[in-house]
Design a protein around this motif. Structure first.
Motif, PDB file in Angstrom:
ATOM      1  N   SER A  70      32.607  15.064 -34.115  1.00  0.00           N
ATOM      2  CA  SER A  70      31.402  14.044 -33.792  1.00  0.00           C
ATOM      3  C   SER A  70      31.703  13.880 -32.491  1.00  0.00           C
ATOM      4  CB  SER A  70      31.292  12.958 -34.730  1.00  0.00           C
ATOM      5  OG  SER A  70      31.194  13.589 -36.099  1.00  0.00           O
ATOM      6  N   LEU A  71      30.390  13.457 -31.775  1.00  0.00           N
ATOM      7  CA  LEU A  71      30.430  13.303 -30.337  1.00  0.00           C
ATOM      8  C   LEU A  71      29.388  11.995 -30.037  1.00  0.00           C
ATOM      9  CD1 LEU A  71      31.828  14.125 -27.641  1.00  0.00           C
ATOM     10  CD2 LEU A  71      29.733  15.514 -27.186  1.00  0.00           C
ATOM     11  N   ARG A  72      29.828  11.014 -29.917  1.00  0.00           N
ATOM     12  CA  ARG A  72      29.048   9.745 -29.872  1.00  0.00           C
ATOM     13  C   ARG A  72      29.337   9.031 -28.512  1.00  0.00           C
ATOM     14  NH1 ARG A  72      26.222   8.817 -34.523  1.00  0.00           N
ATOM     15  NH2 ARG A  72      26.508   6.452 -34.080  1.00  0.00           N
ATOM     16  N   CYS A  73      28.351   8.871 -27.796  1.00  0.00           N
ATOM     17  CA  CYS A  73      28.695   8.281 -26.477  1.00  0.00           C
ATOM     18  C   CYS A  73      27.773   7.348 -26.162  1.00  0.00           C
ATOM     19  CB  CYS A  73      28.373   9.376 -25.313  1.00  0.00           C
ATOM     20  SG  CYS A  73      29.455  10.911 -25.810  1.00  0.00           S
ATOM     21  N   LEU A  74      28.369   6.493 -25.258  1.00  0.00           N
ATOM     22  CA  LEU A  74      27.722   5.249 -24.501  1.00  0.00           C
ATOM     23  C   LEU A  74      27.467   5.250 -23.113  1.00  0.00           C
ATOM     24  CD1 LEU A  74      25.605   2.748 -25.704  1.00  0.00           C
ATOM     25  CD2 LEU A  74      27.875   1.288 -25.542  1.00  0.00           C
ATOM     26  N   LEU A  75      26.406   5.463 -22.600  1.00  0.00           N
ATOM     27  CA  LEU A  75      26.117   5.481 -21.149  1.00  0.00           C
ATOM     28  C   LEU A  75      25.691   4.260 -20.507  1.00  0.00           C
ATOM     29  CD1 LEU A  75      26.348   7.648 -18.912  1.00  0.00           C
ATOM     30  CD2 LEU A  75      23.814   7.971 -19.276  1.00  0.00           C
ATOM     31  N   LEU A  76      26.579   3.461 -19.697  1.00  0.00           N
ATOM     32  CA  LEU A  76      26.356   2.203 -19.198  1.00  0.00           C
ATOM     33  C   LEU A  76      26.147   2.248 -17.785  1.00  0.00           C
ATOM     34  CD1 LEU A  76      28.893   0.033 -21.263  1.00  0.00           C
ATOM     35  CD2 LEU A  76      26.502   0.401 -21.829  1.00  0.00           C
ATOM     36  N   PRO A  77      25.075   1.864 -16.945  1.00  0.00           N
ATOM     37  CA  PRO A  77      24.754   1.814 -15.640  1.00  0.00           C
ATOM     38  C   PRO A  77      25.929   0.891 -14.918  1.00  0.00           C
ATOM     39  CG  PRO A  77      23.070   0.490 -16.513  1.00  0.00           C
ATOM     40  CD  PRO A  77      23.908   1.367 -17.543  1.00  0.00           C
ATOM     41  N   ALA A  78      26.452   1.370 -13.789  1.00  0.00           N
ATOM     42  CA  ALA A  78      27.471   0.642 -12.974  1.00  0.00           C
ATOM     43  C   ALA A  78      26.979  -0.795 -12.114  1.00  0.00           C
ATOM     44  CB  ALA A  78      28.166   1.283 -11.997  1.00  0.00           C
ATOM     45  N   ASP A  79      25.374  -0.519 -12.132  1.00  0.00           N
ATOM     46  CA  ASP A  79      24.676  -1.581 -11.602  1.00  0.00           C
ATOM     47  C   ASP A  79      24.635  -2.639 -12.567  1.00  0.00           C
ATOM     48  OD1 ASP A  79      22.914  -3.401 -10.119  1.00  0.00           O
ATOM     49  OD2 ASP A  79      21.539  -1.808  -9.660  1.00  0.00           O
ATOM     50  N   PRO A  80      24.945  -4.029 -12.283  1.00  0.00           N
ATOM     51  CA  PRO A  80      24.870  -4.955 -13.401  1.00  0.00           C
ATOM     52  C   PRO A  80      23.351  -5.484 -13.401  1.00  0.00           C
ATOM     53  CG  PRO A  80      25.796  -5.936 -11.371  1.00  0.00           C
ATOM     54  CD  PRO A  80      25.826  -4.403 -11.124  1.00  0.00           C
ATOM     55  N   THR A  84      19.350  -1.295 -19.257  1.00  0.00           N
ATOM     56  CA  THR A  84      19.266  -0.289 -19.963  1.00  0.00           C
ATOM     57  C   THR A  84      20.511   0.397 -20.590  1.00  0.00           C
ATOM     58  OG1 THR A  84      17.099   0.407 -19.201  1.00  0.00           O
ATOM     59  CG2 THR A  84      18.174   1.861 -20.490  1.00  0.00           C
ATOM     60  N   ARG A  85      20.789   0.409 -21.706  1.00  0.00           N
ATOM     61  CA  ARG A  85      22.090   0.967 -22.505  1.00  0.00           C
ATOM     62  C   ARG A  85      21.432   2.240 -23.099  1.00  0.00           C
ATOM     63  NH1 ARG A  85      23.202  -1.955 -19.002  1.00  0.00           N
ATOM     64  NH2 ARG A  85      24.176  -3.952 -19.367  1.00  0.00           N
ATOM     65  N   VAL A  86      22.327   3.296 -22.955  1.00  0.00           N
ATOM     66  CA  VAL A  86      21.755   4.726 -23.578  1.00  0.00           C
ATOM     67  C   VAL A  86      22.955   5.252 -24.422  1.00  0.00           C
ATOM     68  CG1 VAL A  86      21.224   7.129 -23.193  1.00  0.00           C
ATOM     69  CG2 VAL A  86      20.283   5.243 -21.680  1.00  0.00           C
ATOM     70  N   PHE A  87      22.562   5.521 -25.842  1.00  0.00           N
ATOM     71  CA  PHE A  87      23.336   6.090 -26.501  1.00  0.00           C
ATOM     72  C   PHE A  87      23.242   7.414 -26.813  1.00  0.00           C
ATOM     73  CE2 PHE A  87      23.522   7.715 -31.015  1.00  0.00           C
ATOM     74  CZ  PHE A  87      24.925   8.009 -31.334  1.00  0.00           C
ATOM     75  N   PHE A  88      23.831   8.480 -26.875  1.00  0.00           N
ATOM     76  CA  PHE A  88      23.504  10.079 -27.293  1.00  0.00           C
ATOM     77  C   PHE A  88      24.715  10.467 -28.169  1.00  0.00           C
ATOM     78  CE2 PHE A  88      25.678  10.316 -23.224  1.00  0.00           C
ATOM     79  CZ  PHE A  88      26.398  11.517 -23.144  1.00  0.00           C
ATOM     80  N   GLY A  89      24.410  11.685 -28.714  1.00  0.00           N
ATOM     81  CA  GLY A  89      25.473  12.273 -29.274  1.00  0.00           C
ATOM     82  C   GLY A  89      25.179  13.026 -30.533  1.00  0.00           C
ATOM     83  N   VAL A  90      26.284  13.418 -31.385  1.00  0.00           N
ATOM     84  CA  VAL A  90      25.979  14.253 -32.615  1.00  0.00           C
ATOM     85  C   VAL A  90      26.967  13.720 -33.351  1.00  0.00           C
ATOM     86  CG1 VAL A  90      26.078  16.373 -33.448  1.00  0.00           C
ATOM     87  CG2 VAL A  90      24.930  16.403 -31.459  1.00  0.00           C
ATOM     88  N   GLY A  91      26.766  13.453 -34.654  1.00  0.00           N
ATOM     89  CA  GLY A  91      27.605  13.031 -35.643  1.00  0.00           C
ATOM     90  C   GLY A  91      27.411  11.974 -36.445  1.00  0.00           C
ATOM     91  N   ASP A  92      28.022  11.531 -37.723  1.00  0.00           N
ATOM     92  CA  ASP A  92      27.504  10.337 -38.272  1.00  0.00           C
ATOM     93  C   ASP A  92      28.203   9.154 -37.489  1.00  0.00           C
ATOM     94  OD1 ASP A  92      25.734  11.503 -40.095  1.00  0.00           O
ATOM     95  OD2 ASP A  92      27.556  12.075 -41.600  1.00  0.00           O
ATOM     96  N   GLY A  93      27.899   7.993 -37.801  1.00  0.00           N
ATOM     97  CA  GLY A  93      28.624   6.826 -37.106  1.00  0.00           C
ATOM     98  C   GLY A  93      27.424   5.643 -37.259  1.00  0.00           C
ATOM     99  N   GLY A  94      27.740   4.752 -36.366  1.00  0.00           N
ATOM    100  CA  GLY A  94      26.780   3.566 -36.095  1.00  0.00           C
ATOM    101  C   GLY A  94      26.741   3.141 -34.902  1.00  0.00           C
ATOM    102  N   LEU A  95      25.322   2.537 -34.519  1.00  0.00           N
ATOM    103  CA  LEU A  95      25.107   1.824 -33.236  1.00  0.00           C
ATOM    104  C   LEU A  95      24.521   0.703 -33.736  1.00  0.00           C
ATOM    105  CD1 LEU A  95      24.997   2.231 -30.131  1.00  0.00           C
ATOM    106  CD2 LEU A  95      22.553   2.803 -30.638  1.00  0.00           C
ATOM    107  N   HIS A  96      25.243  -0.594 -33.449  1.00  0.00           N
ATOM    108  CA  HIS A  96      24.483  -1.940 -34.244  1.00  0.00           C
ATOM    109  C   HIS A  96      24.564  -2.794 -32.756  1.00  0.00           C
ATOM    110  CE1 HIS A  96      25.689  -0.109 -37.753  1.00  0.00           C
ATOM    111  NE2 HIS A  96      24.822  -0.822 -38.370  1.00  0.00           N
ATOM    112  N   ARG A  97      23.726  -3.959 -32.978  1.00  0.00           N
ATOM    113  CA  ARG A  97      23.727  -4.907 -31.967  1.00  0.00           C
ATOM    114  C   ARG A  97      23.650  -6.182 -32.911  1.00  0.00           C
ATOM    115  NH1 ARG A  97      18.756  -3.882 -28.173  1.00  0.00           N
ATOM    116  NH2 ARG A  97      17.674  -4.481 -29.867  1.00  0.00           N
ATOM    117  N   LEU A  98      24.699  -7.041 -31.991  1.00  0.00           N
ATOM    118  CA  LEU A  98      24.799  -8.394 -32.769  1.00  0.00           C
ATOM    119  C   LEU A  98      23.815  -9.454 -31.507  1.00  0.00           C
ATOM    120  CD1 LEU A  98      25.747 -10.602 -34.584  1.00  0.00           C
ATOM    121  CD2 LEU A  98      27.910 -10.748 -33.024  1.00  0.00           C
ATOM    122  N   ARG A  99      22.809  -9.784 -31.914  1.00  0.00           N
ATOM    123  CA  ARG A  99      21.869 -10.569 -31.280  1.00  0.00           C
ATOM    124  C   ARG A  99      21.407 -11.849 -31.811  1.00  0.00           C
ATOM    125  NH1 ARG A  99      16.880  -7.951 -28.340  1.00  0.00           N
ATOM    126  NH2 ARG A  99      18.449  -7.276 -26.916  1.00  0.00           N
TER     127      ARG A  99
END
Length: 225
Positions: A70-80, A84-99
């Protein structure tokens, strides 16, 4: 199992180098909000990494299913200033946000009614996309082609707010977070403060025992300032 660990390490290396080589274009797409271009480009990078795993499996003389990951990636810009936060990949798992003290499930599931990898806008401006990566097996002279098992490509872009915690995890961590309210509440209480936990605290929280859930866990979290 050892082959799977080796495949995972190789896939991480390949995708990291590919993102590094394409960083200027990816940064431009992030800056200008070109989410369709982002999803298309990251899909190609992911497909290429998985194709290399299939080629390596052939070199090793093993079935592709024995040398994959499985390949699950999170792409974060270096500029603070870019949120925008980008998730991409293949395979089971989770992407959650605590807000605001509550967990939100951002995992880009594959809706049955969605066709052709079409983008679907989300309430917070994010987008979801799923695409099939399977390659059909050519038919033999006496039998039809076998439809391969396909893993959907997953893409999710979301906008961060100060105080958010963005959590990327494997299925072993995501399942109890989705299904056990007590576990989710304990993590919310521990991680919802003004400052993130230290490394020791984070690792201890990630290992909190939940009855009935014994799968391996991998988790990465981002605390937004």
């Amino acid at each position: 199992r050892q082959a799977a660990h080796r495949a995972a390490a190789e896939a991480c290396g390949w995708i990291a180098r590919a993102v590094g080589r394409s960083h200027a274009r990816l940064a431009g797409d992030l800056r200008d909000g070109r989410r369709a271009e982002l999803s298309s480009g990251l899909h190609r990078l992911t497909d290429h990494a998985l194709g290399r795993l299939r080629a390596r499996a052939a070199e090793l003389g093993v079935e592709p299913e024995a040398y994959t990951a499985s390949l699950r990636c999170l792409l974060l810009p270096a500029d603070p200033a870019r949120t925008t936060r980008v998730f991409f990949g293949v395979g089971d798992g989770g992407l959650h946000r605590l807000r605001d003290g509550a967990w939100q499930d951002l995992e880009p599931y594959a809706p049955k009614e969605q066709e052709g990898g079409a983008l679907r806008p989300e309430a917070d401006g994010g987008e979801r996309i799923t695409m099939d990566l399977g390659i059909a097996v050519p038919p033999g002279p006496w039998e039809p082609a076998v439809e391969p098992v396909r893993e959907p490509f997953r893409f999710r872009a979301s906008v961060a707010r100060p105080g958010d915690v963005l959590l990327l995890s494997t299925a072993g961590f995501a399942a109890p977070l989705r299904e056990e309210p007590e576990f989710a509440a304990r993590l919310s209480a521990r991680w919802g403060g003004a400052t993130p936990p230290g490394l020791d605290g984070f690792l201890a929280d990630a290992r909190l025992r939940v009855k009935g859930y014994a799968d391996d866990r991998t988790a990465a979290a981002v605390w937004e300032a």
